[in-house]
Design an enzyme around this catalytic site. Structure first.
Site, PDB file in Angstrom:
ATOM      1  N   SER A   1       0.842  -1.182   0.000  1.00  0.00           N
ATOM      2  CA  SER A   1       0.000   0.000   0.000  1.00  0.00           C
ATOM      3  C   SER A   1       0.893   1.254   0.000  1.00  0.00           C
ATOM      4  O   SER A   1       1.678   1.443  -0.925  1.00  0.00           O
ATOM      5  CB  SER A   1      -0.957  -0.041   1.191  1.00  0.00           C
ATOM      6  OG  SER A   1      -1.996   0.882   1.033  1.00  0.00           O
TER       7      SER A   1
ATOM      8  N   ASP B   1      -9.954  -3.715  -5.250  1.00  0.00           N
ATOM      9  CA  ASP B   1      -9.309  -2.889  -4.233  1.00  0.00           C
ATOM     10  C   ASP B   1      -9.847  -1.458  -4.274  1.00  0.00           C
ATOM     11  O   ASP B   1      -9.643  -0.749  -5.255  1.00  0.00           O
ATOM     12  CB  ASP B   1      -7.794  -2.894  -4.469  1.00  0.00           C
ATOM     13  CG  ASP B   1      -7.020  -2.289  -3.322  1.00  0.00           C
ATOM     14  OD1 ASP B   1      -7.618  -1.580  -2.488  1.00  0.00           O
ATOM     15  OD2 ASP B   1      -5.799  -2.522  -3.257  1.00  0.00           O
TER      16      ASP B   1
ATOM     17  N   HIS C   1      -7.832  -5.212  -1.436  1.00  0.00           N
ATOM     18  CA  HIS C   1      -6.613  -4.704  -0.813  1.00  0.00           C
ATOM     19  C   HIS C   1      -5.957  -5.723   0.100  1.00  0.00           C
ATOM     20  O   HIS C   1      -4.739  -5.753   0.232  1.00  0.00           O
ATOM     21  CB  HIS C   1      -6.959  -3.438  -0.014  1.00  0.00           C
ATOM     22  CG  HIS C   1      -5.799  -2.548   0.269  1.00  0.00           C
ATOM     23  ND1 HIS C   1      -5.112  -1.868  -0.709  1.00  0.00           N
ATOM     24  CD2 HIS C   1      -5.190  -2.214   1.437  1.00  0.00           C
ATOM     25  CE1 HIS C   1      -4.145  -1.155  -0.169  1.00  0.00           C
ATOM     26  NE2 HIS C   1      -4.168  -1.346   1.130  1.00  0.00           N
TER      27      HIS C   1
END
Length: 716
Positions: free
Chosen positions: A566, A652, A687
């Site tokens: 991320s 995501d 995610h």
């Protein structure tokens, strides 16, 4: 080492170039791969089958290429997965948590991917073998059964009502983090029963109950996936009959729900990354209008608990308390003018969290980059800290359901110490070990060395490093190193135990965590010095740690793998642009690599709330230049790069799939080396990657096999 691409059976897919450009602040941005963003991305995120056919074909071609490039590691991946799975106790259970006449806990069956949520009579706690059902156990929710037949399955909140008669749970079956809430009756004499509430869609997955258990509160998402509306619903009514009790109009703010430890008050939080405010509702009066505690002031944060229903206790940075202090205000008059100090601000001692119990106040704080728990006796005013001896460790507290108790549960681990769960008597100071994580295949902490080092930066800062290696690993520069970092949002990287990483450590890797600026390891200033215009410090710190590990003989240039996910994936992308010669490999997991374009687009999920973290390049030319200076996608250049494995997810909502896809496409078209460049996109996940405790090991096995292939002489 990696093979030249021409020796791999499949040819790498080459993304079509479709030039587009945008001019802002007098600068023209050229983007040949903007077409990889599906115009109907919102629909595709919720239903990946709706993804544009050309985009899907490209992503699937990249997946096929990754499979071909890693085909020679198939046996190694299987070996790694089996090894990591052997370190997991297949039959396992959490320590039961008491609430009234019951204890609540979760457990796993042999082979089970998902938890089983259970309760039993309170008197049965401690009467079963580890992982086995307690006497009188009731199964409230069977995660494995719920997941059956679903391509993706992830649970949000699982929360019983205060009257112990109902169970609310939320599930996401697409990976998009848009949860559907279900409510079931709990049969006092058996398992959870029929659903008693029509499902509630498009929520954050969190709920709050009224004191009588007849009213449910929840938060829904807007079209940009922003949690912004709080609803009250009488149980059994259709969601269309819910009452909107709060709506956040500022697109830069998120909304969340909580409750105080005493369960007297329900809390509605509104916040961005720098400012917050809270409203409260008496849980016994769910029809009450939410009442504001203190209005939002830019840069002021506070979180709330209550002290015996008379006072709110607030953890806040108000009054230039950069590392936070505790204050209190009467419940009757909670506005800022009535706040008074309980625990003063001490620079360098960051107060992270707090909890109020009937007779004790507990706070979690960090000093010298290590956490500690401090307990205050409310009657005597005496403080004491729970002490630990390890050089580096991780600590967490679990306040549980009860308020009038002297028992605090906390969790402790270190890189070479599997998780330990303790019950601590805050009055007698006795600690009881309730559970130690088992490693069925065997684990000997004496075989490993854990160090806490510091690397001095060019501007005189000292970056903490948590280092773990086998005692037989030579410290002569010959060892490969997996260097992990994050450095954003004030999130600190814990020095915690991870059983998976020993599959690398036992094969000669040094594992290092760089506690870089952007986290809060050294207080709030450590965070402030790694955000907005100071964001480049994050990347400089990581590079300096890599250099230091080479200087001290733990590894050498070209033997380091940079790893982050991320915002940590942005870190990876930035440092391989800036200092590619330091790294032999890079793992970018759902990486935020197209930061400039994303921060320019306020129609994307989460963009306005991110501006306090990164800056607003739409309106601020200096923020534009700062982000442009480090944005990985904007700074890809014609140079040699390390081998790269990138992981993405079509569903995501946090880092949209096209960011890593565009980055890989530009890297492949621009870089001057023939080292491996792979993109693995989960076509039905988001995610968090693959759900389930064993399925997730498949991805870790791929990553570790990639690292062994790239950084060691063989894959044996």
């Amino acid at each position: 080492m990696s093979e030249p691409l021409d020796t791999i059976a499949a040819e790498p897919p080459i993304a079509a170039r479709k030039p587009s450009q945008t001019t802002i602040h007098g600068v023209t941005l050229h983007d040949d791969y903007a077409w990889l963003r599906d115009p109907n991305w919102r629909e595709a995120m919720l239903d990946p089958d709706k993804l544009d056919a050309d985009i899907r074909a490209y992503l699937e071609a990249e997946n096929a290429y990754t499979d071909a490039a890693m085909a020679d590691t198939t046996e190694l991946q299987a070996e790694l997965v089996a090894e990591m799975r052997a370190r997991i106790a297949e039959v396992d259970a959490s320590v039961p948590t008491p609430d009234g006449d019951y204890v609540y806990y979760l457990r796993f069956r042999e082979g089970g991917q998902h938890p089983i949520f259970c309760r039993a009579p309170r008197a049965s706690d401690g009467g079963a073998a580890p992982g086995e059902p307690l006497a009188g156990e009731q199964t409230l929710l069977d995660g494995d059964a719920e997941a059956e037949g679903r391509a993706y399955f992830s649970l949000g909140a699982v929360d019983h009502s205060p009257d112990h008669a109902k169970l609310a749970f939320a599930l996401d079956d697409r990976g998009s983090e848009a949860y559907t809430i279900h409510v079931r009756a709990i049969d006092p004499h058996g398992a959870s029963g029929d659903e008693i509430q029509p499902p509630i869609d498009n929520t954050t997955g969190n709920v709050a109950w009224s004191a009588d258990g007849n009213t449910l509160f929840y938060v829904t998402l807007d079209d940009n996936h922003r949690p912004c509306r709080v609803w009250r619903l009488t149980l059994g009514e259709p969601p269309a009959n819910a009452t909107l009790i709060y709506e956040e109009s500022d697109p830069g703010f998120f909304v969340g729900l909580g409750e105080t430890q005493s369960a007297r008050y329900l809390l509605i939080h509104a916040h961005d990354h720098a400012t917050s405010e809270t409203r409260f509702i008496p849980a016994a009066n769910p029809e009450a209008t939410p009442r504001l505690i203190a209005e939002r002031v830019p840069g002021r944060e506070y979180s709330v608990d209550d002290d015996n229903g008379e006072y709110f206790v607030l953890l806040t940075n108000a009054g230039d308390a950069e590392d936070f202090r505790l204050m209190r205000a009467p419940v009757a008059t909670p506005d800022f003018d009535h706040w008074e100090e309980l625990v003063p601000h001490v620079p360098g001692r960051l107060i992270l969290d707090h909890a109020e119990f009937a007779h004790h106040r507990v706070r979690m704080e960090r000093a010298d980059a290590l956490p500690r728990i401090v307990i205050t006796d409310k009657h005597s005013g005496e403080d004491h800290a729970i002490a630990f001896a390890d050089e580096a460790y991780s600590l967490g507290m679990a306040a549980g359901y009860e308020y009038d108790t002297t028992t605090l549960r906390f969790l402790y681990s270190a890189p070479h110490t599997p998780d330990e769960t303790f019950d601590y008597d805050m009055h007698t100071r006795e600690r009881i070990l309730r559970k130690q994580r088992q490693v069925p295949s065997g684990f000997d902490p004496a075989q490993y060395i854990v160090r806490r080092l510091t690397a001095e930066t060019a501007d005189g800062q000292h970056v903490p490093i948590t280092l773990t290696h086998h005692k037989n690993t030579p410290i002569d520069g010959s060892a490969p190193c997996l260097l992990h970092g994050y450095g954003a949002y004030g999130i600190s990287e814990p020095a915690a135990f991870s059983s998976t990483r020993f599959s690398l450590i036992d094969r000669g890797f040094v594992h290092a965590i760089a506690h870089i600026r952007g986290g809060k390891e050294r207080g709030y200033r450590w965070y402030a010095d790694g955000k907005l215009e100071k964001k480049p410090n994050t990347f400089a710190d990581f590079v300096r740690v890599a250099e230091y590990l080479c200087e001290t003989g733990y590894t050498a240039p070209g033997k380091i793998a940079a790893h982050g996910g991320s915002a940590g994936g942005m870190l990876v992308g930035a440092v391989v642009n800036q200092r590619p010669e330091l790294f032999g490999a890079a793992i970018a997991d759902v990486p935020f690599v197209d930061a400039l374009n994303t921060m320019l687009d306020d129609t994307l999920p989460l963009t306005p709330p991110e501006w306090p973290e990164w800056g607003n390049p739409r309106d601020d030319a200096q923020a534009f230049e700062t982000i442009r200076s480090y944005c990985p996608y904007q700074n890809v250049s014609a140079q040699d790069y390390p081998a790269v494995l990138t992981i993405a997810g079509v569903s995501d909502p946090r880092v949209t799939y096209w960011e890593p896809a565009k980055w890989v496409a530009r890297l492949r078209a621009t870089k001057t080396d023939n080292r491996t460049l792979l993109l693995k996109t989960h076509m039905a996940a988001g995610h968090g990657g693959l759900p389930g405790r064993f399925a997730a090991l498949e991805e870790t096995g791929l990553i570790f096999a990639f690292l062994l292939k790239e950084l060691t002489a063989s894959i044996d």
